[in-house]
Design a protein around this motif. Structure first.
Motif, PDB file in Angstrom:
ATOM      1  N   SER A  77       3.165   2.995  -3.215  1.00 42.74           N
ATOM      2  CA  SER A  77       2.092   1.631  -3.592  1.00 42.74           C
ATOM      3  C   SER A  77       0.638   2.200  -4.215  1.00 42.74           C
TER       4      SER A  77
ATOM      5  N   SER B  33      -0.426  -1.879  -1.335  1.00 42.37           N
ATOM      6  CA  SER B  33      -1.680  -1.310  -1.493  1.00 42.37           C
ATOM      7  C   SER B  33      -2.578  -2.510  -2.352  1.00 42.37           C
TER       8      SER B  33
ATOM      9  N   ASP C 267       4.750   3.963   0.955  1.00 42.41           N
ATOM     10  CA  ASP C 267       3.328   3.955   1.066  1.00 42.41           C
ATOM     11  C   ASP C 267       2.719   4.577  -0.110  1.00 42.41           C
TER      12      ASP C 267
HETATM   13 MG    MG Z   1       0.016   4.104   0.327  1.00 45.49          MG
END
Ligand code: MG
Ligand code: AMP
Length: 338
Positions: free
Chosen positions: A286, A239, A283
Motif C-alpha cells: 500500500s 495508505s 502494508d
Molecule cells: Mg504500509
C-alpha cells in the motif's frame, strides 16, 4: 377439584417461564463476545471478536505488539532497531520472522523500483515525521539525506541484520506484520471470529455466525467513508496522505516519502487499499503503490497477485477484479472494475 387444576396450571406456567428464561439466557448471554480499545505504538487499536478465550487472545495480541515495538520501532530508544541504527556497527540478532519481514521489504524494494525503501529513514527524520518538530527541509538537506539512503546496504543474513551506514524504518510494513502475528494468536485460541483495527489497518479473522462476510469501510480522510469492501478472512490495509501530515505556509506535507525526490509522494492518489491475507505484504504494497501512482501501482499489485482499491485525488476509484467494493459517498465514481 377446581383449585387442584389451578395449582397444576400455575406449575405448568412457571415451568414454561423457567424454560423460556433459560433459553433466552443461552441465546443472549452465553456469547463470548469481547471488545477492547487500546493505544500502542502511537496507534489506536481496537479488538472485537467472539470466542471462548477472546480475552486471553487479546492479551497475547497486545503482548505481541509490545514485542514488535521493542524490536522494530526505530523511534523507541529501547528497541533493537534503534541499536542497529544508532549504536552498533556489528549488526543485531533477529528471529526468523523478523528476518522474513526484512526479506519481504527487500523484495518490495526491488519490485517497486525503489518506491518502497526502508532505508528512507534519514529523509523521514529530516521532515520530523517521527518526532514532534515537523518542518520542510532545504533542498540541500534532502539531497544529502538521499545520498545516505541510496548508499545504504542492508545485509540480511541468517537471523542477523547489519548496515554499512544509514538507518532503517519499518513504519511502512510493521502494522501489517502485527496483523499476521495476531492471526496466529487468534488461531491458537480457536477464536470464532475477530476484527482487529490497527490504526485503520484491518485484520478480519474466522467466520461470523451465519457466515455473513465482513464489511470494511475505506476512509474519506475526514470522519466518513468512501464505501466499503466485502471480504472474508484477510487483511485490508490502506495508505493515504491524509493519515499523518503537517501544514506549512498553507501547504500540506504528508508522511509517505517518494525516495526518488525526498519529498512527500504526489502521484495523484488519495489512498491505496490492499487486500491480502499476507498483512506485511499488504502494508508494504500500500505504501509502495501510493508512491508509484495508479498505473505502476496496479502493475505491482498484479505482479504480487493481490487485490486493491485505488482512489485518486479527483474521487475516481479503480478496483482490481477480485475486490468487492461498494461506493456509499456521493461524488465518487468507479472508473474501472478490474
Ligand atoms: Mg504500509
Ligand atoms: P504507511 O502508513 O503504511 O503507508 O507507512 C508510512 C510510514 O512508512 C511512514 O510513516 C514512514 O515511517 C515509512 N515510509 C515513508 N515513506 C516510505 C517509503 N517510500 N518506503 C518505505 N517506508 C516509507
Amino acid at each position: 377439584m377446581k383449585s387442584k387444576i389451578n395449582v397444576k396450571k400455575t406449575l405448568l406456567v412457571f415451568l414454561a417461564l423457567f424454560i423460556i428464561i433459560i433459553a433466552l439466557d443461552v441465546i443472549f448471554f452465553s456469547s463470548d463476545y469481547f471488545e477492547g480499545n487500546y493505544f500502542k505504538m502511537d496507534t489506536h487499536i481496537s479488538v472485537r471478536g467472539d470466542g471462548k478465550n477472546m480475552d486471553f487472545a487479546t492479551r497475547d495480541i497486545l503482548r505481541a505488539i509490545d514485542d514488535v515495538d521493542s524490536n522494530m520501532n526505530a523511534n523507541s530508544v529501547h528497541s533493537k532497531l534503534y541499536k542497529l541504527n544508532n549504536i552498533t556497527n556489528n549488526g543485531i540478532e533477529i528471529d526468523k520472522k523478523f528476518e522474513e519481514l526484512l526479506r519481504l521489504a527487500d523484495d518490495l524494494k526491488t519490485k517497486s523500483g525503489g518506491a518502497f525503501n526502508i532505508a528512507i529513514k534519514p529523509v523521514i527524520d529530516l521532515w520530523g515525521f517521527n518526532g514532534d518538530f515537523k518542518k520542510v527541509p532545504t533542498n540541500d538537506e534532502i539531497k544529502t539525506a538521499l545520498e545516505t539512503v541510496n548508499n545504504t546496504k542492508i545485509n540480511i543474513e541468517s537471523e542477523k541484520i547489519s548496515l554499512n551506514h544509514g538507518k532503517i524504518d519499518l513504519g511502512g510494513i510493521a502494522k501489517g506484520y502485527v496483523s499476521d502475528l495476531s492471526r496466529e494468536i487468534l488461531k491458537k485460541y480457536n477464536i470464532n471470529y475477530a476484527i482487529i483495527d490497527f490504526g485503520g489497518n484491518i485484520l478480519t479473522y474466522g467466520k461470523k455466525s451465519g457466515n455473513s462476510p465482513f464489511k470494511i469501510a475505506i476512509s474519506d480522510g475526514n470522519k466518513g467513508s468512501v464505501g466499503y469492501l466485502t471480504v472474508g478472512e484477510t487483511c485490508v490495509i490502506t495508505s493515504g496522505g491524509y493519515e499523518r501530515y503537517f501544514e506549512e505556509n498553507g501547504q500540506k506535507y504528508h508522511h509517505i516519502i517518494d525516495p526518488s525526490t525526498g519529498y512527500p509522494a504526489s502521484s495523484g492518489l488519495f489512498s491505496v487499499t490492499i487486500i491480502s491475507s499476507n498483512g506485511a505484504l499488504a502494508d508494504g504494497l500500500s505504501t509502495a503503490c501510493f508512491v508509484l501512482g495508479l498505473n505502476k501501482g496496479m502493475e505491482l499489485v498484479n505482479e504480487y497477485g493481490v487485490d486493491a482499491v485505488f482512489i485518486d485525488n479527483n474521487k475516481k476509484i479503480y478496483i482490481t477484479k477480485g475486490a468487492k467494493f461498494t461506493v456509499t459517498a456521493p461524488d465518487y465514481e468507479i472508473i474501472n472494475n478490474g
